[in-house]
Design a protein around this motif. Structure first.
Motif, PDB file in Angstrom:
ATOM      1  N   GLY A 158       0.913  -3.641 -11.452  1.00  0.00           N
ATOM      2  CA  GLY A 158       1.669  -3.766 -10.162  1.00  0.00           C
ATOM      3  C   GLY A 158       3.147  -4.522 -10.465  1.00  0.00           C
ATOM      4  O   GLY A 158       3.785  -5.114  -9.492  1.00  0.00           O
ATOM      5  N   LYS A 159       3.541  -4.512 -11.940  1.00  0.00           N
ATOM      6  CA  LYS A 159       4.755  -5.154 -12.123  1.00  0.00           C
ATOM      7  C   LYS A 159       5.837  -4.457 -11.572  1.00  0.00           C
ATOM      8  O   LYS A 159       6.735  -5.089 -10.796  1.00  0.00           O
ATOM      9  N   SER A 160       6.092  -3.255 -11.606  1.00  0.00           N
ATOM     10  CA  SER A 160       7.214  -2.457 -11.357  1.00  0.00           C
ATOM     11  C   SER A 160       7.199  -2.735  -9.651  1.00  0.00           C
ATOM     12  O   SER A 160       8.401  -2.538  -9.114  1.00  0.00           O
ATOM     13  N   THR A 161       6.138  -2.393  -9.224  1.00  0.00           N
ATOM     14  CA  THR A 161       6.298  -2.311  -7.741  1.00  0.00           C
ATOM     15  C   THR A 161       6.515  -3.793  -7.101  1.00  0.00           C
ATOM     16  O   THR A 161       7.456  -3.897  -6.333  1.00  0.00           O
ATOM     17  N   THR A 162       6.086  -5.041  -7.914  1.00  0.00           N
ATOM     18  CA  THR A 162       6.520  -6.144  -7.445  1.00  0.00           C
ATOM     19  C   THR A 162       8.332  -6.315  -7.723  1.00  0.00           C
ATOM     20  O   THR A 162       8.806  -6.587  -6.528  1.00  0.00           O
ATOM     21  N   GLU A 183      -3.543   0.821  -2.934  1.00  0.00           N
ATOM     22  CA  GLU A 183      -3.027  -0.732  -2.893  1.00  0.00           C
ATOM     23  C   GLU A 183      -2.745  -1.322  -3.972  1.00  0.00           C
ATOM     24  O   GLU A 183      -3.434  -1.900  -4.836  1.00  0.00           O
ATOM     25  N   ALA A 184      -1.467  -1.227  -4.346  1.00  0.00           N
ATOM     26  CA  ALA A 184      -0.903  -1.625  -5.654  1.00  0.00           C
ATOM     27  C   ALA A 184      -0.687  -3.150  -5.732  1.00  0.00           C
ATOM     28  O   ALA A 184      -0.917  -3.683  -6.828  1.00  0.00           O
ATOM     29  N   LEU A 185      -0.423  -3.817  -4.621  1.00  0.00           N
ATOM     30  CA  LEU A 185      -0.407  -5.304  -4.457  1.00  0.00           C
ATOM     31  C   LEU A 185      -1.293  -5.905  -3.386  1.00  0.00           C
ATOM     32  O   LEU A 185      -1.132  -5.360  -2.302  1.00  0.00           O
ATOM     33  N   GLY A 199       1.479  -7.915 -17.883  1.00  0.00           N
ATOM     34  CA  GLY A 199       0.189  -7.387 -17.414  1.00  0.00           C
ATOM     35  C   GLY A 199       0.185  -5.761 -17.870  1.00  0.00           C
ATOM     36  O   GLY A 199       1.201  -5.172 -18.340  1.00  0.00           O
ATOM     37  N   PRO A 200      -0.934  -5.216 -17.863  1.00  0.00           N
ATOM     38  CA  PRO A 200      -1.296  -3.919 -18.224  1.00  0.00           C
ATOM     39  C   PRO A 200      -0.654  -2.963 -17.700  1.00  0.00           C
ATOM     40  O   PRO A 200      -0.073  -3.173 -16.318  1.00  0.00           O
ATOM     41  N   ASN A 201      -0.266  -1.845 -17.854  1.00  0.00           N
ATOM     42  CA  ASN A 201       0.281  -0.598 -17.184  1.00  0.00           C
ATOM     43  C   ASN A 201      -0.596  -0.573 -15.971  1.00  0.00           C
ATOM     44  O   ASN A 201      -1.821  -0.396 -15.842  1.00  0.00           O
ATOM     45  N   GLY A 202       0.054  -0.066 -14.854  1.00  0.00           N
ATOM     46  CA  GLY A 202      -0.411   0.056 -13.635  1.00  0.00           C
ATOM     47  C   GLY A 202      -1.042  -1.202 -12.756  1.00  0.00           C
ATOM     48  O   GLY A 202      -1.577  -1.089 -11.764  1.00  0.00           O
ATOM     49  N   THR A 260       0.885  -0.944  -0.034  1.00  0.00           N
ATOM     50  CA  THR A 260       0.004  -0.059   0.064  1.00  0.00           C
ATOM     51  C   THR A 260       1.046   1.196  -0.042  1.00  0.00           C
ATOM     52  O   THR A 260       1.888   1.420   0.903  1.00  0.00           O
ATOM     53  N   TYR A 261       0.986   2.083  -1.027  1.00  0.00           N
ATOM     54  CA  TYR A 261       1.593   3.153  -1.132  1.00  0.00           C
ATOM     55  C   TYR A 261       1.107   4.470  -0.055  1.00  0.00           C
ATOM     56  O   TYR A 261       0.054   4.297   0.604  1.00  0.00           O
ATOM     57  N   GLY A 262       2.065   5.199   0.049  1.00  0.00           N
ATOM     58  CA  GLY A 262       1.753   6.353   1.022  1.00  0.00           C
ATOM     59  C   GLY A 262       0.510   6.966   1.126  1.00  0.00           C
ATOM     60  O   GLY A 262      -0.188   7.535   1.838  1.00  0.00           O
ATOM     61  N   ASN A 263      -0.024   7.055  -0.086  1.00  0.00           N
ATOM     62  CA  ASN A 263      -1.188   7.631  -0.373  1.00  0.00           C
ATOM     63  C   ASN A 263      -2.541   6.826  -0.157  1.00  0.00           C
ATOM     64  O   ASN A 263      -3.756   7.144  -0.487  1.00  0.00           O
ATOM     65  N   GLY A 264      -2.327   5.737   0.301  1.00  0.00           N
ATOM     66  CA  GLY A 264      -3.498   4.710   0.532  1.00  0.00           C
ATOM     67  C   GLY A 264      -3.528   3.679  -0.532  1.00  0.00           C
ATOM     68  O   GLY A 264      -4.457   2.884  -0.314  1.00  0.00           O
TER      69      GLY A 264
END
Ligand code: ADP
Ligand code: ADP
Length: 226
Positions: free
Chosen positions: A42-46, A18-20, A37-40, A12-16
């Motif tokens: 959660g690939k880069s986050t992972t 939930e990316a994963l 997966g599509p843009n956004g 969960t990013y600082g702004n709330g």
């Protein structure tokens, strides 16, 4: 030992946001694995969490058996990371960027120079070794990032959208290079939103969407379903 195991990973990013939302994954040693997966999604986050560029909120990540919470140094030694954004010093020379990176792993100057030469030659950058990085084309900058990531001969190479913005011809030669280092034993994980790229390169895939894994299978099984 698995090259990578991810268990119930949440971010969960600082702004709330939930990316994963609790993802689990396993990647075997020697695999060529795509996170598709599509843009956004959660690939880069992972991959950011695996490479400890992003803090996780919950869950467990092990790199070659090393938990990134308790054995981060050992985990990092196993990894070469190619993030999406160019993050080298644009005013530093190409050769120096790669050699400096080797220094961070305690590799001596002589061996560092040899490794840098080996990968710069392989990636077609040797002629550019004395140029400042800012003078390189986008495709060359991407290859510089790859040379730098490999200089300590990591067991696993992680690439976030390695061929984004790279023209077809160069893309194919980068694919060829990645296949070669995978065949030589390096485990590779990449993210992509091109099915064609995953299809051409990868044995196993996970599809991620809205922070969840929606499919995890061999590439063959995925193609059979389409
Ligand atoms: P963390 O919770 O991991 O500390 P932050 O929410 O503090 O992450 O954000 C880290 C950085 O990412 C900040 O500089 C922020 O401006 C930037 N950022 C914020 N929202 C986004 C977004 N949607 N996509 C990419 N970067 C973002
Ligand atoms: P992908 O790599 O699949 O395109 P990301 O992992 O970059 O997806 O982003 C997943 C989601 O998290 C996106 O909705 C993105 O906007 C959001 N996000 C990424 N970084 C931040 C951040 N620092 N702060 C807030 N939201 C972020």
């Amino acid at each position: 030992t698995l090259a990578l195991s991810i268990d119930n990973l949440r971010k969960t990013y600082g702004n709330g946001f939930e990316a994963l939302k609790g993802i689990s994954l396993e990647v075997k040693q020697g695999d060529f694995f795509a996170l598709l997966g599509p843009n956004g999604a959660g690939k880069s986050t992972t991959l950011g969490i695996v490479s400890s560029l992003v803090n996780k909120s919950e869950g467990q990540v092990k790199v070659f058996g090393h938990d990134i919470d308790s054995e981060l140094t050992l985990a990092k030694l196993c990894l070469g990371v190619v993030p999406q954004e160019f993050n080298f010093n644009p005013f530093e020379k190409v050769f120096d960027i790669v050699v400096t990176q080797a220094g961070y792993y305690g590799i001596g100057r002589k061996r560092a120079g040899e490794r840098a030469e080996f990968y710069l030659r392989k990636l077609g950058l040797w002629e550019k070794r004395n140029e400042r990085a800012r003078m390189l084309s986008g495709g060359m900058k991407r290859r510089l990032m790859i040379a730098r990531a490999l200089v300590h001969d990591p067991k696993m190479l992680i690439l976030d959208e390695p061929t984004a913005g790279v023209d077809i011809e160069l893309r194919r030669s980068m694919w060829e290079f990645l296949r070669e280092i995978n065949a030589a034993g390096t485990t590779i994980i990449l993210t992509t939103h091109y099915l064609e790229e995953a299809e051409s390169l990868c044995r196993n895939i996970a599809i991620i969407d809205h922070g969840r894994i929606i499919q995890n299978s061999t590439m063959k099984a995925l193609l059979a379903k389409l």
